[in-house]
Motif scaffolding. Structure first.
Motif, PDB file in Angstrom:
ATOM      1  N   ALA A  30       0.682  -1.243   0.176  1.00 48.19           N
ATOM      2  CA  ALA A  30      -0.156  -0.026   0.002  1.00 48.19           C
ATOM      3  C   ALA A  30       0.959   1.346   0.079  1.00 48.19           C
ATOM      4  O   ALA A  30       0.443   2.421  -0.611  1.00 48.19           O
ATOM      5  N   ASP A  31       2.057   1.186   0.818  1.00 49.96           N
ATOM      6  CA  ASP A  31       2.879   2.503   0.696  1.00 49.96           C
ATOM      7  C   ASP A  31       3.876   2.349  -0.263  1.00 49.96           C
ATOM      8  O   ASP A  31       4.786   3.348  -0.100  1.00 49.96           O
ATOM      9  N   ALA A  32       3.763   1.599  -1.383  1.00 46.96           N
ATOM     10  CA  ALA A  32       5.025   1.496  -2.080  1.00 46.96           C
ATOM     11  C   ALA A  32       4.567   1.970  -3.614  1.00 46.96           C
ATOM     12  O   ALA A  32       5.315   1.906  -4.320  1.00 46.96           O
ATOM     13  N   ALA A  33       3.302   2.639  -3.571  1.00 45.74           N
ATOM     14  CA  ALA A  33       2.644   3.264  -4.743  1.00 45.74           C
ATOM     15  C   ALA A  33       2.081   4.320  -4.796  1.00 45.74           C
ATOM     16  O   ALA A  33       1.456   4.789  -3.716  1.00 45.74           O
ATOM     17  N   ALA A  34       1.881   5.304  -5.673  1.00 46.55           N
ATOM     18  CA  ALA A  34       1.105   6.534  -5.875  1.00 46.55           C
ATOM     19  C   ALA A  34      -0.179   5.807  -6.602  1.00 46.55           C
ATOM     20  O   ALA A  34      -0.065   5.643  -7.689  1.00 46.55           O
ATOM     21  N   TRP A  35      -1.416   5.596  -6.034  1.00 44.69           N
ATOM     22  CA  TRP A  35      -2.399   4.801  -6.492  1.00 44.69           C
ATOM     23  C   TRP A  35      -3.263   5.698  -7.311  1.00 44.69           C
ATOM     24  O   TRP A  35      -3.984   6.777  -6.731  1.00 44.69           O
ATOM     25  N   ARG A  36      -3.276   5.233  -8.534  1.00 44.32           N
ATOM     26  CA  ARG A  36      -4.230   6.021  -9.478  1.00 44.32           C
ATOM     27  C   ARG A  36      -5.699   5.290  -9.613  1.00 44.32           C
ATOM     28  O   ARG A  36      -5.678   4.115  -9.880  1.00 44.32           O
ATOM     29  N   ILE A  37      -6.698   5.747  -9.328  1.00 45.88           N
ATOM     30  CA  ILE A  37      -8.165   5.397  -9.326  1.00 45.88           C
ATOM     31  C   ILE A  37      -8.822   6.224 -10.432  1.00 45.88           C
ATOM     32  O   ILE A  37      -8.809   7.271 -10.564  1.00 45.88           O
ATOM     33  N   SER A  38      -9.121   5.401 -11.707  1.00 50.32           N
ATOM     34  CA  SER A  38      -9.901   6.188 -12.669  1.00 50.32           C
ATOM     35  C   SER A  38     -10.535   5.047 -13.664  1.00 50.32           C
ATOM     36  O   SER A  38     -10.613   3.861 -13.291  1.00 50.32           O
TER      37      SER A  38
END
Length: 319
Positions: A30-38
């Motif tokens: 969870a803390d290893a990415a900048a999560w893009r929600i689209s």
């Protein structure tokens, strides 16, 4: 804006598109990415998927208490529904997103929505809901609201627009942001709602609003020469380490004002890319600053449209 302009990282973390199905591949921590929600309402595989459903699946699949960076991409028919829709869902999950430090709102590119067609809203609702937020980015100026706010943790604020509303700028400058170190503003053009004038920038240029500011970007503006003249005498410059006046209509007259104004040799970086400087002026700028250790970006020399001189200059991003 092209697909190359899509956000590739946030908070130093690589951007990763969240997919409900992973084909067996392991997801990053969870803390290893900048999560893009689209979502893509024009994709047959996703036309019935709402942003709400995808965000809910994200919260169930990725430990939300570990998420540090969130990128809000296309949320549906973005020409008709403004960003209050995804923002409301993120805010409703604030008690689960307890480690969230960075949010970017509106990571859309041209085939999804031109920058001036992205419908924004009051983005300060995020700051109220997340007191630990350190980075906030926004793309799109249409409908953008930024009423004055106090936020103790925000260190970086970016607003990318083809036309920045003066009211939103005034709200930023009337805010209390004691930790702010980086401010990037794409001012844009009047044809797409950019009604900021030079007097509107006066509180910022005076250097009294954000004492911790070390990076200032006043970019993508049809007022780039006037801004350069003002920068030549602006008290804020003394506290800066990096200055970005790129992507606008800067010409020889503006560059000369920069060189004839207060010294800039304390800067580490001066970014002037996408400009209308002549080759002799390019050399003059480089020779004045680079021997003092200032990294100067003079890439992307442009030619005015239709040989119209100053009247034919254009910003990098408008519609």
């Amino acid at each position: 804006m092209s697909d190359a302009d899509r956000l590739h990282e946030l908070l130093g973390l690589p951007a990763v598109d969240f997919q409900r199905e992973t084909d067996g591949a392991a997801r990053p921590a969870a803390d290893a990415a900048a999560w893009r929600i689209s979502v893509d309402p024009y994709d047959p595989d996703e036309e019935d998927v709402t942003w709400e459903a995808k965000f809910g699946a994200f919260l169930d699949a990725v430990d939300p208490s570990g998420v540090e960076a969130l990128i809000i991409g296309q949320w549906g028919e973005t020409y008709e529904e403004n960003s209050s829709y995804p923002l409301g869902l993120v805010i409703a999950a604030a008690d689960r997103l307890t480690a969230l430090k960075a949010v970017f709102v509106g990571d859309l590119v041209g085939e999804e929505a031109e920058i001036s067609w992205i419908e924004q809203s009051d983005v300060t609702t995020l700051l109220a809901a997340f007191p630990g937020l350190t980075h906030l980015g926004v793309r799109g100026g249409s409908g953008l609201e930024f009423p004055p706010v106090r936020h103790a943790a925000l260190r970086a604020l970016t607003i990318e627009s083809g036309g920045l509303p003066a009211g939103a700028l005034r709200g930023v400058l009337d805010s209390e942001l004691p930790a702010l170190e980086r401010l990037d503003l794409w001012l844009g053009v009047s044809a797409y709602g950019g009604d900021v004038t030079l007097p509107d920038l006066a509180p910022l240029l005076a250097g009294t609003r954000f004492p911790g500011l070390r990076h200032l970007g006043l970019r993508n503006s049809e007022l780039q020469n006037e801004i350069a003249v003002a920068i030549g005498a602006a008290p804020v410059v003394a506290q800066l380490r990096t200055l970005d006046l790129s992507n606008g209509t800067l010409g020889d007259e503006g560059a000369a004002a920069l060189l004839e104004g207060q010294p800039l040799i304390h800067l580490t970086t001066l970014d002037l890319h996408h400009h209308f400087l002549s080759a002799p002026m390019e050399r003059r700028v480089a020779e004045a600053l680079e021997p003092h250790g200032v990294s100067v970006d003079l890439s992307g020399r442009c030619e005015p449209w239709d040989n119209r001189g100053a009247e034919g200059r254009y910003t990098a991003v408008a519609e």
